[in-house]
Every structure is written in C-alpha cells, then in structure tokens.
Design a protein around this motif. Structure first.
Motif, PDB file in Angstrom:
ATOM      1  N   TYR A  76      62.739  18.859   4.056  1.00  0.00           N
ATOM      2  CA  TYR A  76      61.428  19.416   4.395  1.00  0.00           C
ATOM      3  C   TYR A  76      60.353  18.806   3.505  1.00  0.00           C
ATOM      4  N   PHE A  86      67.689  22.155   1.552  1.00  0.00           N
ATOM      5  CA  PHE A  86      68.061  23.563   1.460  1.00  0.00           C
ATOM      6  C   PHE A  86      69.576  23.696   1.337  1.00  0.00           C
ATOM      7  N   SER A 134      61.007  19.177  10.622  1.00  0.00           N
ATOM      8  CA  SER A 134      61.834  18.824   9.463  1.00  0.00           C
ATOM      9  C   SER A 134      62.514  17.497   9.757  1.00  0.00           C
ATOM     10  N   THR A 260      73.323  29.025   6.860  1.00  0.00           N
ATOM     11  CA  THR A 260      72.237  29.955   7.149  1.00  0.00           C
ATOM     12  C   THR A 260      72.771  31.381   7.239  1.00  0.00           C
ATOM     13  N   THR A 302      71.457  26.192  11.074  1.00  0.00           N
ATOM     14  CA  THR A 302      70.597  25.175  10.476  1.00  0.00           C
ATOM     15  C   THR A 302      69.535  24.687  11.443  1.00  0.00           C
ATOM     16  N   THR A 338      61.992  30.101   6.077  1.00  0.00           N
ATOM     17  CA  THR A 338      61.194  28.890   6.233  1.00  0.00           C
ATOM     18  C   THR A 338      60.190  28.747   5.081  1.00  0.00           C
ATOM     19  N   GLN A 341      62.198  27.247   2.314  1.00  0.00           N
ATOM     20  CA  GLN A 341      62.514  25.862   2.647  1.00  0.00           C
ATOM     21  C   GLN A 341      61.314  24.941   2.466  1.00  0.00           C
ATOM     22  N   THR A 352      66.755  25.628  -3.074  1.00  0.00           N
ATOM     23  CA  THR A 352      66.141  24.348  -2.721  1.00  0.00           C
ATOM     24  C   THR A 352      66.433  23.297  -3.773  1.00  0.00           C
TER      25      THR A 352
END
Length: 360
Positions: A76, A86, A134, A260, A302, A338, A341, A352
């Motif tokens: 990202y 991430f 992304s 996730t 993801t 988000t 991220q 991160t």
C-alpha cells in the motif's frame, strides 16, 4: 541459498494503466522475482527479471501431478509516500505450510520477504494511491522437473508477480449474494483444504459457475462429511454476527487460516466485541435469522478485505441480511483494517511493515 539477488534490466517499460480501470488481476508490472530449486543447489539464483512468458517442458511434473501453491498479499502507498505491507510474515509462514503439505522444499522465509521487498521497491511507481487500490503481490511455486511418475519433483521454480489492483468485487462495500453449495465439496479434513494449492481452486470452479448462472457472486462451502457445517467462501473466510456475538468456523484442517481472518478476530477482541471460533451449521445460521438474531454476515480475505453479505440461498431458502445493507461491525472492521494498512491510524498490533519512503 545465495543471499544475492540479481537484476536484469528491462529495455522498455510498460505504460501504466488508468487507475480507474484497474479491477483485480488484470495488469502486471514490469518485473518479477524468480528463484530455482534443484537437489544439488537447493533454492538458488534469485533474480529480478522482466515480466515475460516462461517456457516449460511438456513433461514438467506440475502439468501432470499438480504440485503448485501460491500466496496473496498487498503493498500500500500511504498519504506521506510510505510503501508498506500488511503482516507479510504470516504469508511467508503459510507458504511454507503449503510447501510442507505438497512435499515442496522449504523456503527461507526471511530471505524471500527481503526479496519481495526489493521487488516492490523496484516497482514503487506501480503502487497506486487512489482510494481502494493497492499493489497485489502473488508468490507461487510449481514443480518443473521433466518426468512422468507419481513422486515429489526434484526441481521447482518460485516466482513473484505484482498486479496493481482496485476493488475485488467492484463496489467494494456493496453486499454480495452467496449461494450455499450442497452438491459439490471444496475440501476434506486430512486433505489440502488448509493450504493454498492450485487444485483447491480448480475443484471449486464448477460450483462457482453454477452459482454465477443463478446470479450469485460466491459459493459458501459446507463440510464434506455431513454437508451441514459451514466452512468458508470461495475467496474468503466467513463471519456471522448473531445476537451481538461474532462467530466464525473453527479451523479444522479443511479451512484456510486466513491472515485477514486472524486480523479480524484480534481486532474484535481488542474492541471487546464477543468473538468465537466454533463449529456452526448452516441450519443454526438460518434458525438465528428466523429468530431475528442474525445481524450481520461478512467475508474476510486479502483481496476484498471485508465483504458484507446481503443474501444467502440455501437449498432454495433465501434470506436477506440486514436489509441488504452493510452492518455496523462490517463497516467498522473495513474502516479500521484499511486505515491501518494505509497508515491513516495507529497500528497497535505492529502489523504493518514499511518498505520505503518515496516521493509523493
């Protein structure tokens, strides 16, 4: 394994696509990462090379016996120009778990992550910065040995390709319709359902095709033995919010341990939201709906991050969840995940991993 990463310059760089047209998995960057394996040298010859077709022998074992695995993660671009990933270490570990199950030689996780960071840094101009975008990172390994005979191969290739991507389902937070599959099964306990091998996805295509013909975006798989317990969606793990508590199917050997998924569980616990991993039947889900207690259903993965579910169809019984609107928890999870991220919020979990600071 050599710790040097070679580089082969591309003569002409590609024209980058319009960010508004990205979609998912349609475009690929200028370079890719390649490594080779043989018994004599182990994993070796790591190099970043121009993205281009590859040549394989017709008897390459991957075509005949299916030793092929992959991973999926993202890079990202944050508002201040930082490029970050991430929880990539989780994907490296899961890649090795897949290697183990398919008798593929283990990878040095630290070295591979270092090489992926170098690849992403090489392609930093391909990391989009528009909302919802992304750079998707796809590592994969497959057997290349030219041989016919059922045994683990002795030669492999690891590759990593990059794809600038937008939302997986188009309108990212518009609730999707899901069809509960009863005829076909995805995986059995003791099989390969808990790892990311290509064959799992090939086996899902027929049911997915049927569901799409009926107007449904995805399949919800049930267990292969009793055909009653919820497992996962084709590209996501699944969560149900029932009477204030969030429930997700317990990992059992046939469910993929999503990165996730794990992040959602940790976030909910951090917020003090009741969350539980349990064996849950599709009948229980529909009964909760009949009692007025099924408050939200959402997927986590993801590619989509969080995807609210607005409709379930099980054997002709159709239910609409939360008036086909995204629920409070789904929205909060998406916003928080988000934001972490993209570096917009503090990361209390140290999820991160910063790759580089580049000019905005």
């Amino acid at each position: 394994m050599s710790q040097d990463i070679g580089f082969i310059q591309r003569e002409v760089l590609k024209e980058k696509p319009d960010p508004a047209s990205l979609g998912f998995g349609k475009y690929f960057t200028d370079y890719m990462l390649v490594m080779d394996y043989d018994v004599e040298n182990g994993w070796h010859a790591a190099r970043i090379t121009p993205y281009e077709p590859i040549t394989l022998d017709p008897s390459a074992m991957v075509f005949h016996y299916g030793q092929a695995i992959f991973e999926g993660l993202k890079a990202y671009r944050t508002a201040d120009g930082t490029i970050q990933m991430f929880r990539p270490e989780k994907n490296m570990k899961r890649l090795n778990d897949s290697c183990d199950r398919l008798c593929i030689p283990q990878i040095d996780e630290g070295f591979l992550l270092k090489a992926i960071k170098q690849l992403v840094l090489t392609e930093k101009d391909w990391v989009p910065n528009e909302a919802g975008t992304s750079l998707y990172v796809r590592p994969f390994i497959f057997s290349t040995e030219p041989y016919l005979g059922v045994r683990p191969a002795q030669q492999y290739k690891l590759m990593v390709i990059l794809s600038p991507s937008g939302a997986y389902y188009g309108d990212q937070l518009s609730p999707v319709k899901i069809y509960v599959e009863e005829e076909y099964v995805r995986a059995v306990i003791g099989g390969v359902g808990h790892v990311k091998t290509a064959g799992n996805y090939a086996a899902s295509l027929k049911a997915q095709e049927i569901a799409e013909s009926k107007g449904y975006a995805q399949i919800l798989w049930l267990d292969a033995k009793e055909n009653k317990y919820v497992e996962e969606v084709g590209s996501m793990n699944i969560f149900f919010k029932i009477n204030g508590e969030v429930v997700t199917p317990k990992l059992n050997g046939s469910i993929l341990p999503g990165v996730t998924r794990d992040s959602v569980i940790q976030l909910l616990a951090y917020w003090g939201v009741p969350v539980r991993e349990a064996r849950i039947s599709i009948e229980e889900v529909f009964e909760a709906y009949e009692r007025g207690e099924l408050e939200e259903v959402f997927g986590a993965g993801t590619a989509a991050v969080i995807s609210p579910v607005g409709e379930l169809n099980w054997n002709g019984r159709i239910i609409t969840i939360n008036d086909n609107q995204i629920g409070e928890i789904s929205q909060r999870l998406y916003d928080e995940m988000t934001a972490i991220q993209l570096g917009k919020k503090e990361d209390p979990f140290n999820w991160t991993v910063k790759i580089a600071q580049v000019e905005v």
